[in-house]
Design a protein around this motif. Structure first.
Motif, PDB file in Angstrom:
ATOM      1  N   GLU A  85     -37.296 -65.370  -2.918  1.00  0.00           N
ATOM      2  CA  GLU A  85     -36.360 -66.611  -2.650  1.00  0.00           C
ATOM      3  C   GLU A  85     -35.018 -66.351  -1.991  1.00  0.00           C
ATOM      4  N   ALA A  86     -34.732 -65.325  -2.271  1.00  0.00           N
ATOM      5  CA  ALA A  86     -33.180 -64.761  -1.685  1.00  0.00           C
ATOM      6  C   ALA A  86     -33.321 -64.331  -0.264  1.00  0.00           C
ATOM      7  N   LEU A  87     -34.620 -63.738  -0.186  1.00  0.00           N
ATOM      8  CA  LEU A  87     -34.977 -63.070   1.179  1.00  0.00           C
ATOM      9  C   LEU A  87     -35.191 -64.209   2.264  1.00  0.00           C
ATOM     10  N   GLU A  88     -36.083 -65.270   1.609  1.00  0.00           N
ATOM     11  CA  GLU A  88     -36.465 -66.246   2.479  1.00  0.00           C
ATOM     12  C   GLU A  88     -35.459 -67.413   2.769  1.00  0.00           C
ATOM     13  N   HIS A  89     -34.668 -67.396   1.875  1.00  0.00           N
ATOM     14  CA  HIS A  89     -33.665 -68.852   1.836  1.00  0.00           C
ATOM     15  C   HIS A  89     -32.144 -68.329   2.233  1.00  0.00           C
ATOM     16  N   GLY A  90     -31.885 -67.211   2.607  1.00  0.00           N
ATOM     17  CA  GLY A  90     -30.456 -66.746   3.078  1.00  0.00           C
ATOM     18  C   GLY A  90     -29.615 -66.344   1.800  1.00  0.00           C
ATOM     19  N   ARG A  91     -30.199 -66.107   0.637  1.00  0.00           N
ATOM     20  CA  ARG A  91     -29.135 -65.657  -0.268  1.00  0.00           C
ATOM     21  C   ARG A  91     -29.124 -64.088  -0.559  1.00  0.00           C
ATOM     22  N   LEU A  92     -29.441 -63.320   0.548  1.00  0.00           N
ATOM     23  CA  LEU A  92     -29.079 -62.014   0.303  1.00  0.00           C
ATOM     24  C   LEU A  92     -27.526 -61.941   0.899  1.00  0.00           C
ATOM     25  N   CYS A  93     -26.955 -60.843   0.477  1.00  0.00           N
ATOM     26  CA  CYS A  93     -25.484 -60.584   0.862  1.00  0.00           C
ATOM     27  C   CYS A  93     -25.392 -59.202   1.099  1.00  0.00           C
ATOM     28  N   LEU A  94     -24.367 -58.711   1.975  1.00  0.00           N
ATOM     29  CA  LEU A  94     -23.882 -57.296   2.296  1.00  0.00           C
ATOM     30  C   LEU A  94     -22.551 -57.051   1.582  1.00  0.00           C
ATOM     31  N   TYR A  95     -22.486 -56.157   0.882  1.00  0.00           N
ATOM     32  CA  TYR A  95     -21.001 -55.600   0.325  1.00  0.00           C
ATOM     33  C   TYR A  95     -20.622 -54.277   1.094  1.00  0.00           C
ATOM     34  N   ALA A  96     -19.690 -53.680   1.030  1.00  0.00           N
ATOM     35  CA  ALA A  96     -19.178 -52.405   1.458  1.00  0.00           C
ATOM     36  C   ALA A  96     -18.372 -51.653   0.572  1.00  0.00           C
ATOM     37  N   GLN A  97     -18.689 -50.500   0.109  1.00  0.00           N
ATOM     38  CA  GLN A  97     -17.510 -49.803  -0.699  1.00  0.00           C
ATOM     39  C   GLN A  97     -17.039 -48.344   0.319  1.00  0.00           C
ATOM     40  N   ARG A  98     -15.789 -48.204   0.096  1.00  0.00           N
ATOM     41  CA  ARG A  98     -14.935 -47.196   0.966  1.00  0.00           C
ATOM     42  C   ARG A  98     -15.197 -46.052   0.326  1.00  0.00           C
ATOM     43  N   ARG A 112     -14.869 -44.612   6.557  1.00  0.00           N
ATOM     44  CA  ARG A 112     -16.189 -44.708   6.240  1.00  0.00           C
ATOM     45  C   ARG A 112     -16.479 -45.571   5.199  1.00  0.00           C
ATOM     46  N   TYR A 113     -17.732 -46.156   5.088  1.00  0.00           N
ATOM     47  CA  TYR A 113     -18.162 -47.281   4.191  1.00  0.00           C
ATOM     48  C   TYR A 113     -19.649 -47.119   3.812  1.00  0.00           C
ATOM     49  N   GLU A 114     -19.963 -47.303   2.593  1.00  0.00           N
ATOM     50  CA  GLU A 114     -21.299 -47.542   2.327  1.00  0.00           C
ATOM     51  C   GLU A 114     -21.854 -49.053   2.155  1.00  0.00           C
ATOM     52  N   VAL A 115     -22.741 -49.504   3.008  1.00  0.00           N
ATOM     53  CA  VAL A 115     -23.374 -50.746   3.026  1.00  0.00           C
ATOM     54  C   VAL A 115     -24.094 -50.938   1.822  1.00  0.00           C
ATOM     55  N   HIS A 173     -22.961 -58.521  11.985  1.00  0.00           N
ATOM     56  CA  HIS A 173     -21.340 -58.774  11.514  1.00  0.00           C
ATOM     57  C   HIS A 173     -20.342 -57.808  12.338  1.00  0.00           C
ATOM     58  N   ALA A 174     -20.820 -56.551  12.838  1.00  0.00           N
ATOM     59  CA  ALA A 174     -20.181 -55.632  13.431  1.00  0.00           C
ATOM     60  C   ALA A 174     -20.013 -55.964  15.104  1.00  0.00           C
ATOM     61  N   ALA A 175     -20.999 -56.591  15.484  1.00  0.00           N
ATOM     62  CA  ALA A 175     -21.048 -56.681  17.063  1.00  0.00           C
ATOM     63  C   ALA A 175     -19.607 -57.268  17.585  1.00  0.00           C
ATOM     64  N   PRO A 176     -19.021 -58.342  16.900  1.00  0.00           N
ATOM     65  CA  PRO A 176     -18.034 -59.152  17.531  1.00  0.00           C
ATOM     66  C   PRO A 176     -16.746 -58.221  17.449  1.00  0.00           C
ATOM     67  N   VAL A 177     -16.694 -56.999  16.589  1.00  0.00           N
ATOM     68  CA  VAL A 177     -15.651 -56.205  16.734  1.00  0.00           C
ATOM     69  C   VAL A 177     -15.818 -54.851  16.948  1.00  0.00           C
ATOM     70  N   GLN A 190     -16.773 -54.625  -1.836  1.00  0.00           N
ATOM     71  CA  GLN A 190     -16.220 -55.902  -1.443  1.00  0.00           C
ATOM     72  C   GLN A 190     -17.252 -56.414  -0.399  1.00  0.00           C
ATOM     73  N   PRO A 191     -17.228 -57.979  -0.067  1.00  0.00           N
ATOM     74  CA  PRO A 191     -18.180 -58.367   0.981  1.00  0.00           C
ATOM     75  C   PRO A 191     -17.733 -57.870   2.440  1.00  0.00           C
ATOM     76  N   LEU A 192     -19.004 -57.391   3.180  1.00  0.00           N
ATOM     77  CA  LEU A 192     -18.921 -57.027   4.216  1.00  0.00           C
ATOM     78  C   LEU A 192     -17.873 -57.656   5.138  1.00  0.00           C
ATOM     79  N   ALA A 193     -17.965 -58.944   5.091  1.00  0.00           N
ATOM     80  CA  ALA A 193     -17.081 -59.655   6.119  1.00  0.00           C
ATOM     81  C   ALA A 193     -15.473 -59.585   5.838  1.00  0.00           C
ATOM     82  N   ALA A 194     -15.179 -59.508   4.501  1.00  0.00           N
ATOM     83  CA  ALA A 194     -13.900 -59.116   4.089  1.00  0.00           C
ATOM     84  C   ALA A 194     -13.471 -57.614   4.410  1.00  0.00           C
ATOM     85  N   CYS A 195     -14.434 -56.710   4.280  1.00  0.00           N
ATOM     86  CA  CYS A 195     -14.202 -55.231   4.771  1.00  0.00           C
ATOM     87  C   CYS A 195     -13.979 -54.980   6.071  1.00  0.00           C
ATOM     88  N   LEU A 196     -14.680 -55.856   7.039  1.00  0.00           N
ATOM     89  CA  LEU A 196     -14.438 -55.876   8.421  1.00  0.00           C
ATOM     90  C   LEU A 196     -13.074 -56.631   8.889  1.00  0.00           C
TER      91      LEU A 196
END
Length: 659
Positions: free
Chosen positions: A394-407, A419-422, A463-467, A628-634
């Motif tokens: 359900e998370a995969l089909e309804h957009g409830r997956l999310c990415l975090y990143a750790q430094r 460097r960060y691990e996604v 997420h990375a394309a704009p920056v 932390q959430p990938l967006a905050a990391c970026l």
């Protein structure tokens, strides 16, 4: 542009292909690729236009229409109803339209033979014709790689040797003859001509395509794709006596590959497949090779106890195999799990249960059969797993997956690039963030990892394309974990390259991490993946390094950029001298090969300081930064880049005074 000409070379039409606007030469589709894609359309267009001209000029023949109908049938033949065999359906369609007595397919490398007869054959005739194909025709066509027509029937004086006319077409893929498709007509029947030859020649590429998708190239058993389709059709029908699934994992195949080479490993797999294939199956059961060292059988009209007996017979048959002398000392065996398929259960669920039973057989000493036990504690665990599985879907089909990143923090050289691990997470129905260790094992058992890997790549790129410019200027690297299910996909490197190109991201932004368990039995695929990504400019790393029995063998074969030291050696670094000795040994190897190192699971500043003293390049763990959430990391990366850009330039050297 493509020129369409008739059989006499006269121009019928010109087809122009208009591509979308492209910004760079690399985005322009290759001519060969476009030609392959359009080949069926161009073929049908040429035939249709030829027939229109023939009608206009009075050269129309009814045979042309029949041949056009055959071309349409070849394009349409796919999986027949109720999980049938498309290879058999294609042969039957050819025999019908070409009006031949027998059509026969012979593919020795895949242990495959099919035939379709329009007339009744006398006793022994089919075996005779099989012998003619296997002993003579296949060898001749393998050398010539061209269509063979034999209409003259040889006579021995006491009667014809083979009283059939013969049409034989090679099945060729990338210059290699896989097998032959042969049509037979009795001596008193119609001779074969160009029409029948063209029909069979046009069927040959379709047969090769179906074989590649549905037949495993190493063992000749049905592929995972074919098994899933046929199993879905079988399970749609009611069963009077129940069904069960048998899941087998060949023991120690990785060791055979390491000691004797991958050709030897393939020989073991073929021998196991032959033993598996030779067992009598109840009802309309199915069997297949799932991939790697795994085999499966879905037993129809079979209860759990009968399925266990079948699995024991399979285990004994594998144990009794006699391998070639080159493999002296190799004793093949398999660990096997059995699970009953209850009412309403899906194939994925029973496959996961049988796989869990197989794992218990491995853990209990290998070369044994275990059944999935439905005791209360296991039922609770299975229900919990099914809930997680459904939540993940359900998370995969309804957009409830999310990415975090750790430094990944530089431990002794602060000038190192960031460097960060996604990391993948998902939110359950209550909004709780679920950690990877809770759902990745479930995703692995239910074969969802490749879909998750694809989603992670797409989201990171989005997420990375704009920056992209700021990330490239900062030299930032993001590490993605690539699962064993993705590693087996030969198109993965191409999709990564396309995703980076579309987003205009530098390949150096990306590093793929492949764990040692994912390497087991998949070294050629991993070698190819790392080589393709390295040529592109991406980085690569071996994760969990040091825990596998063949770590050094993998390191010798793979051109990676860094090693990730397993957390088992890091957690007790300060209290266990042997862990520090292991870290020192890994560091010595890395220095000799000029590789970066990353220590994971750093839980204290003291451990980080000790690892820095030893010379570990990067550190990762809660002591150095939480995910932390990938967006905050970026956002943080962008803010730091902007801050650096705003700082005044350091003063240059004072100008020299001229006297």
């Amino acid at each position: 542009c493509f020129a369409l000409r008739d059989e006499l070379g006269s121009l019928l039409a010109v087809v122009a292909v208009v591509c979308r606007a492209v910004t760079r030469d690399g985005d322009l589709p290759a001519f060969d690729s476009v030609e392959r894609t359009l080949a069926p359309l161009l073929l049908l267009a040429r035939r249709d236009l030829s027939q229109l001209r023939a009608i206009e000029t009075g050269r129309f023949q009814i045979g042309d229409t029949q041949e056009l109908e055959w071309l349409l049938d070849v394009g349409a033949v796919d999986l027949p109803a109720a999980g049938g065999d498309p290879v058999q359906a294609l042969l039957e369609a050819f025999a019908l339209h070409a009006e031949c007595d027998l059509a026969l397919l012979h593919v020795p490398g895949r242990r495959l033979e099919r035939h379709a007869a329009r007339t009744t054959l006398a006793a022994g005739e089919l075996d005779t014709l099989r012998g003619v194909v296997g002993r003579h025709l296949y060898k001749v066509v393998q050398l010539q790689q061209k269509t063979l027509i034999v209409n003259k029937v040889r006579d021995s004086g006491a009667g014809s040797l083979v009283p059939f006319r013969i049409l034989c077409v090679p099945l060729v893929r990338r210059g290699q003859t896989l097998g032959v498709a042969v049509a037979f007509n009795r001596a008193q029947g119609r001779p074969f001509g160009n029409r029948e030859a063209r029909m069979l020649e046009r069927a040959a590429p379709r047969l090769v395509e179906v074989l590649d998708v549905r037949i495993d190239g190493t063992t000749g058993l049905p592929s995972r794709h074919a098994f899933d389709e046929q199993a879905a059709a079988l399970l749609a029908r009611p069963a009077a006596a129940g069904r069960a699934l048998v899941y087998a994992d060949v023991d120690d195949l990785g060791a055979v590959n390491d000691r004797h080479g991958f050709a030897a490993g393939d020989a073991v797999l073929r021998a196991v497949a032959d033993a598996w294939r030779a067992l009598e199956l109840p009802g309309v059961s199915l069997m297949a090779r799932l991939g790697g060292d795994r085999f499966v059988a879905l037993l129809d009209e079979c209860g759990l106890e009968a399925a266990r007996n079948w699995a024991e017979a399979a285990r004994h048959a594998i144990g009794a195999l006699r391998l070639p002398e080159a493999l002296a000392g190799v004793a093949p065996s398999a660990s096997i799990g059995v699970a009953a398929l209850g009412a309403g259960e899906t194939l994925e669920h029973v496959l996961a249960a049988a796989e869990a039973a197989c794992k218990r057989a491995k853990d209990a000493g290998r070369n044994r059969v275990e059944t999935f036990a439905a005791d209360p504690s296991r039922l609770i665990a299975r229900q919990r797993e099914l809930r997680t599985y459904h939540d993940l879907l359900e998370a995969l089909e309804h957009g409830r997956l999310c990415l975090y990143a750790q430094r990944l923090a530089p431990l002794w050289d602060p000038s190192r690039a960031e460097r960060y691990e996604v990391l993948l997470r998902f939110r359950d129905a209550q909004g709780r963030v679920v950690a990877a260790e809770e759902f990745i094992p479930v995703a692995r058992r239910h074969h969802l990892l490749a879909r998750l890997d694809e989603w992670v790549l797409g989201e990171l790129v989005r997420h990375a394309a704009p920056v992209a410019g700021l990330l490239q200027a900062a030299g930032t690297v993001f590490s993605l974990n690539v699962s064993e299910q993705s590693v087996e996909d030969p198109g993965l490197a191409g999709r990564i390259a396309s995703a980076l190109r579309r987003a205009q991201l530098a390949p150096s932004l990306l590093s793929v991490e492949i764990s040692e368990p994912a390497l087991a039995g998949r070294l050629p695929a991993v070698q190819a993946l790392i080589a393709e990504l390295g040529a592109l400019g991406c980085h690569s790393s071996i994760d969990d390094f040091g825990t596998g029995a063949t770590s050094l063998a993998y390191l010798k074969a793979l051109r990676v950029s860094s090693l990730k030291i397993d957390g088992e050696f890091v957690r007790d670094l300060l209290s266990e001298p042997r862990s520090e000795s292991m870290v020192r040994a890994i560091l010595q190897i890395a220095r000799q090969l000029e590789l970066d190192t990353v220590a994971e699971c750093i839980e204290s500043r003291d451990a980080a300081a000790q690892l820095a003293t030893l010379g570990v390049t990067y550190g990762q763990g809660l002591a150095l930064g939480e995910p932390q959430p990938l967006a905050a990391c970026l956002e943080g990366i962008v803010a730091r880049a902007a801050s650096r850009a705003a700082e005044p330039a350091p003063p240059g050297p004072a100008p020299k005074r001229v006297h």
